[in-house]
Design a protein around this motif. Structure first.
Motif, short mmCIF file in Angstrom:
data_model
loop_
_atom_site.label_atom_id
_atom_site.label_comp_id
_atom_site.label_asym_id
_atom_site.label_seq_id
_atom_site.Cartn_x
_atom_site.Cartn_y
_atom_site.Cartn_z
N LYS A 50 75.34 -30.22 57.09
CA LYS A 50 75.84 -28.90 57.47
C LYS A 50 75.54 -27.91 56.34
O LYS A 50 76.42 -27.51 55.57
CB LYS A 50 77.34 -28.96 57.76
CG LYS A 50 77.66 -29.77 59.01
CD LYS A 50 79.15 -29.75 59.31
CE LYS A 50 79.46 -30.53 60.59
NZ LYS A 50 80.91 -30.54 60.89
N ASP A 51 74.29 -27.55 56.26
CA ASP A 51 73.83 -26.62 55.23
C ASP A 51 72.79 -25.70 55.89
O ASP A 51 71.86 -26.18 56.55
CB ASP A 51 73.21 -27.39 54.06
CG ASP A 51 72.68 -26.47 52.98
OD1 ASP A 51 73.45 -26.14 52.07
OD2 ASP A 51 71.49 -26.09 53.07
N GLN B 188 69.27 -26.72 57.67
CA GLN B 188 69.06 -26.51 59.10
C GLN B 188 67.81 -25.68 59.37
O GLN B 188 67.08 -25.92 60.32
CB GLN B 188 70.30 -25.85 59.71
CG GLN B 188 71.52 -26.76 59.72
CD GLN B 188 72.80 -26.03 60.10
OE1 GLN B 188 72.81 -24.81 60.23
NE2 GLN B 188 73.89 -26.77 60.25
N SER C 297 69.29 -32.83 65.77
CA SER C 297 70.43 -32.18 65.14
C SER C 297 70.38 -32.45 63.64
O SER C 297 69.99 -33.53 63.20
CB SER C 297 71.75 -32.70 65.72
OG SER C 297 71.85 -34.10 65.54
#
Length: 786
Positions: free
Chosen positions: A313-314, A318, A309
């Motif tokens: 949070k970009d 990712q 994971s």
């Protein structure tokens, strides 16, 4: 006078009134202080009572621990002065090292070499404890326990000439499950074995330097032999000097035999643990960081850095992780460097750790791609793994020979290159080099029609790019025959090897004849008598009754049928007297078919001679794609009896009858099952489905030493020379019938291995005979191995 006197008294009283008021106000202040003091005294008393109660409970708890398990309060010695130290383990008298070793010997245990835990080895040490394994031929001492001893500081023992030691702590050790050890070798399609075994640990080594402080790290390891080398596995154990305890921190396995190492990866000041599970050119690393824990007895743990994971949070981050997971490590790392630069050189700690892991992979793939590989297919593979699409195409276009060899590579690819190409196209679908490799892999694996359909479906492909890709596809079919690229298959050949001294050119077929058969330096000629091969459609076995040569281009027909047009290499496996395997790579130079016997002429460096030792296996020749070895997990007969009591009774009875028929035990009544079970209960057996009916067969292999240990023949019975006998195997079906046995008068027959053949659903037996090897597969029609 009296009246005047009475008048004066009140006046005097009034004059004194102010003074009286002062006296009253002064008297009130001590009363308030007394109240506050009383309240504080009460609170202090309550606090003292509560504290006393807590202390009483704490001392009571410590006292109980001290009475029943003194080791549990060893931590108090860390804070108590020397004169107040709690004497631990006093129920056991300290011992000298010789006394400790003697006690272990009495328990049939084996003491290992003492390992120091600090600079002064006389103050404390680690003692490995081993135990002898049953039915063992090599690495027979299995690690079962680790012990830590500390020197006694009591005057009674300190004044002795020898050092006395207390047992400070101990840690029991068990082996690792075979399923875990071989997990990196599984391709994801292999079915797990129902029966699993524990593989032993046989060595203990401290890490020399570079380990995190404080404490000492130990590597406990063993090895599992396989065709391609040794698979190493083990545990990491940490000795915590502050708590005087041993912690089992990590289980590890490495198919390439590499031990874990501490290496600076993330740059945070503490080294990380790296476990290398690389197979061939395909990198696989596991990286662990040392993290603190709020546990008294276990203050640290090893935490894996994974890419499952995204830690950020970009979307761009990712996507970079996505292509990294597909194996494009260097492109992913370059992308992450750009993202980090955009964020002014700062990433969250977890994201930076993931980036550092990808950088470690990238360093490995870059090093591989920078090498000059002798084989074009290896050079292409190294370039593609590192994302060097253009350089890989240059190797492909360099020569027709390169193209045909790389076709074999693409044909055998099990999604390693396919997944990378798909991921690269997802990031940039219009990149010509990536489009070219996708088309080449698609053409080789799925066919021309599928490739043409895909090319037509690409909306933004330019005419120039389309023409370039079509020119590359034409290289797959240099002679213009559509069927050629699809008939190309990797060579799958198995045979027996023997040296030859004289080679007559006219007796051998070569695709480029007439050409002289010459040797380079340090090479000799070997003749491979082919036992079986795959022609791309099916497996053929010797003698080759219906295998006829065409009248024209016989050499090209043979080379194409055998699959050696693009890859003429073949492995020669030799067993040395100590049982070790030695593999040499030979090059097939010519082919011969006479009297239904197919032979190959190969040039190779000289291999060790067998020295006419009948107990040594014959040299075996096989190409890289010929066989996939299968090693069923062994269990003991006693364990199998709990699962299949009837089958064990029958196999023991059948084995005894076979021993009688072969003359190795005297004829007569067969011992009772209880007698045989008592004698043979620890013998290992293997359980695996060989007949493709979803029911396991039982395989029992017996060594000469095990047969001799039965000690049954009576005096006077003549026996043949056991020195010329070999291990024997008997296989029992799920119907409890003998379907294979080496217990015959032909002592030179032996089951060498179990293998999986391409295109064949059931497993095959590789059997060594008097003169060669043969592959035997189960015949459903005839209910036997043929």
């Amino acid at each position: 006078m009296a009246k005047r006197s009475r008048k004066l008294t009140p006046k005097a009283s009034k004059r004194n009134q102010p003074h009286a008021g002062v006296i009253k106000r002064v008297a009130k202040k001590p009363q308030k202080k007394l109240k506050w003091a009383s309240w504080l005294s009460s609170m202090l008393a309550i606090a003292i009572l509560l504290t006393s109660a807590s202390l009483i409970m704490a001392f009571a708890w410590i006292s109980v621990l001290f009475i029943f398990n003194p080791d549990q309060v060893s931590w108090l010695n860390k804070i108590l002065p020397a004169w107040a130290q709690i004497p631990l383990v006093k129920h056991e008298r300290p011992q000298t090292l010789k006394q400790i070793q003697l006690d272990l010997s009495k328990k049939n245990q084996i003491f290992g070499e003492t390992l120091p835990l600090n600079q002064d080895a006389e103050n404390s040490f680690l003692l490995p404890v081993f135990q002898q394994r049953a039915n063992c031929e090599s690495d027979c001492e299995e690690l079962v326990e680790l012990r830590v001893y500390e020197r006694s500081e009591e005057l009674e023992f300190k004044s002795q000439s020898e050092n006395y030691y207390y047992l400070a702590t101990q840690l029991p050790i068990t082996g690792l499950e075979e399923s875990f050890v071989i997990s990196p070798l599984l391709d994801g399609t292999s079915e797990p074995q129902d029966i699993n075994i524990s593989l032993p640990l046989t060595q203990v080594q401290p890490f020399e330097s570079g380990t995190p402080l404080p404490g000492v790290w130990f590597n406990l390891w063993g090895q599992r032999q396989q065709v391609t080398g040794a698979n190493a596995y083990g545990y990491l154990v940490y000795y915590n000097p502050e708590r005087t305890n041993l912690l089992q921190m990590l289980s590890w396995t490495s198919p390439n035999g590499q031990f874990p190492k501490w290496q600076q990866v993330t740059g945070d000041g503490t080294k990380e643990l790296v476990v290398d599970q690389t197979i061939g050119l395909e990198p696989h690393l596991q990286l662990y960081q040392l993290k603190p824990l709020k546990l008294f007895l276990k203050p640290i743990e090893l935490e894996a850095i994974t890419l499952k994971s995204a830690a950020l949070k970009d979307l761009a981050y990712q996507n970079a992780l996505s292509i990294a997971r597909s194996g494009l490590w260097t492109p992913a790392f370059e992308w992450l460097k750009f993202i980090k630069k955009q964020r002014k050189g700062v990433l969250p700690e977890a994201a930076q750790a993931q980036m550092d892991l990808i950088r470690l992979y990238s360093q490995l793939t870059k090093t591989q791609a920078d090498k000059n590989w002798a084989s074009p297919s290896q050079q292409v593979l190294a370039n593609l793994i590192d994302g060097r699409w253009g350089k890989a195409l240059q190797v492909f276009e360099a020569s027709p020979h390169n193209s045909q060899e790389i076709v074999t590579l693409l044909k055998a690819d099990e999604k390693t290159l396919w997944n990378r190409t798909v991921a690269a196209l997802r990031v940039n679908p219009n990149r010509r080099d990536v489009q070219a490799w996708f088309a080449l892999i698609l053409a080789v694996q799925r066919g021309e029609e599928r490739t043409n359909s895909w090319l037509k479906a690409q909306p933004k492909i330019t005419k120039d790019n389309l023409a370039y890709i079509q020119s590359l596809l034409a290289r797959l079919n240099p002679e213009g025959r559509k069927s050629q690229i699809f008939s190309t298959h990797p060579s799958e050949i198995v045979g027996t090897v023997q040296p030859i001294t004289q080679v007559i050119n006219s007796e051998w077929l070569q695709p480029n004849s007439p050409a002289d058969l010459k040797l380079t330096d340090n090479q000799v000629w070997y003749q491979v008598e082919v036992s079986a091969f795959n022609d791309g459609k099916r497996w053929l076995n010797s003698p080759f009754e219906n295998f006829n040569l065409p009248k024209t281009d016989a050499a090209k027909f043979l080379w194409k049928t055998l699959g050696i047009t693009s890859d003429p290499e073949i492995q020669i496996v030799v067993w040395l007297p100590n049982g070790e395997q030695q593999i040499s790579i030979a090059t097939i130079k010519a082919v011969q078919l006479r009297s239904k016997v197919l032979r190959l002429l190969a040039a190779s460096p000289k291999i060790p001679q067998n020295q006419n030792n009948l107990l040594q296996p014959k040299p075996l020749a096989l190409t890289n794609a010929a066989l996939k070895w299968v090693q069923p997990s062994p269990i003991t007969l006693q364990e199998l009896h709990q699962q299949n009591p009837q089958g064990v009774k029958i196999i023991l009875s059948s084995m005894w009858q076979s021993l009688q028929q072969s003359g190795e035990v005297p004829a007569g009544a067969i011992p009772s099952f209880e007698q045989m079970q008592e004698k043979l209960g620890d013998w290992p057996v293997q359980v695996i489905d060989l007949t493709n009916n979803a029911q396991p067969e039982i395989i029992l292999t017996i060594s000469v030493e095990e047969i001799a240990s039965l000690n049954l023949p009576k005096p006077g019975i003549e026996r043949e020379n056991t020195e010329q006998r070999r291990d024997r195997t008997i296989i029992l079906s799920d119907q409890n019938k003998v379907i294979y046995t080496d217990f015959t008068r032909n002592y030179l027959q032996k089951l060498s291995a179990i293998a999986k053949l391409s295109g064949v659903q059931s497993l095959a037996l590789l059997v060594e005979n008097a003169h060669n090897y043969s592959l035997r597969r189960w015949s459903e029609k005839n209910q036997r191995f043929e």
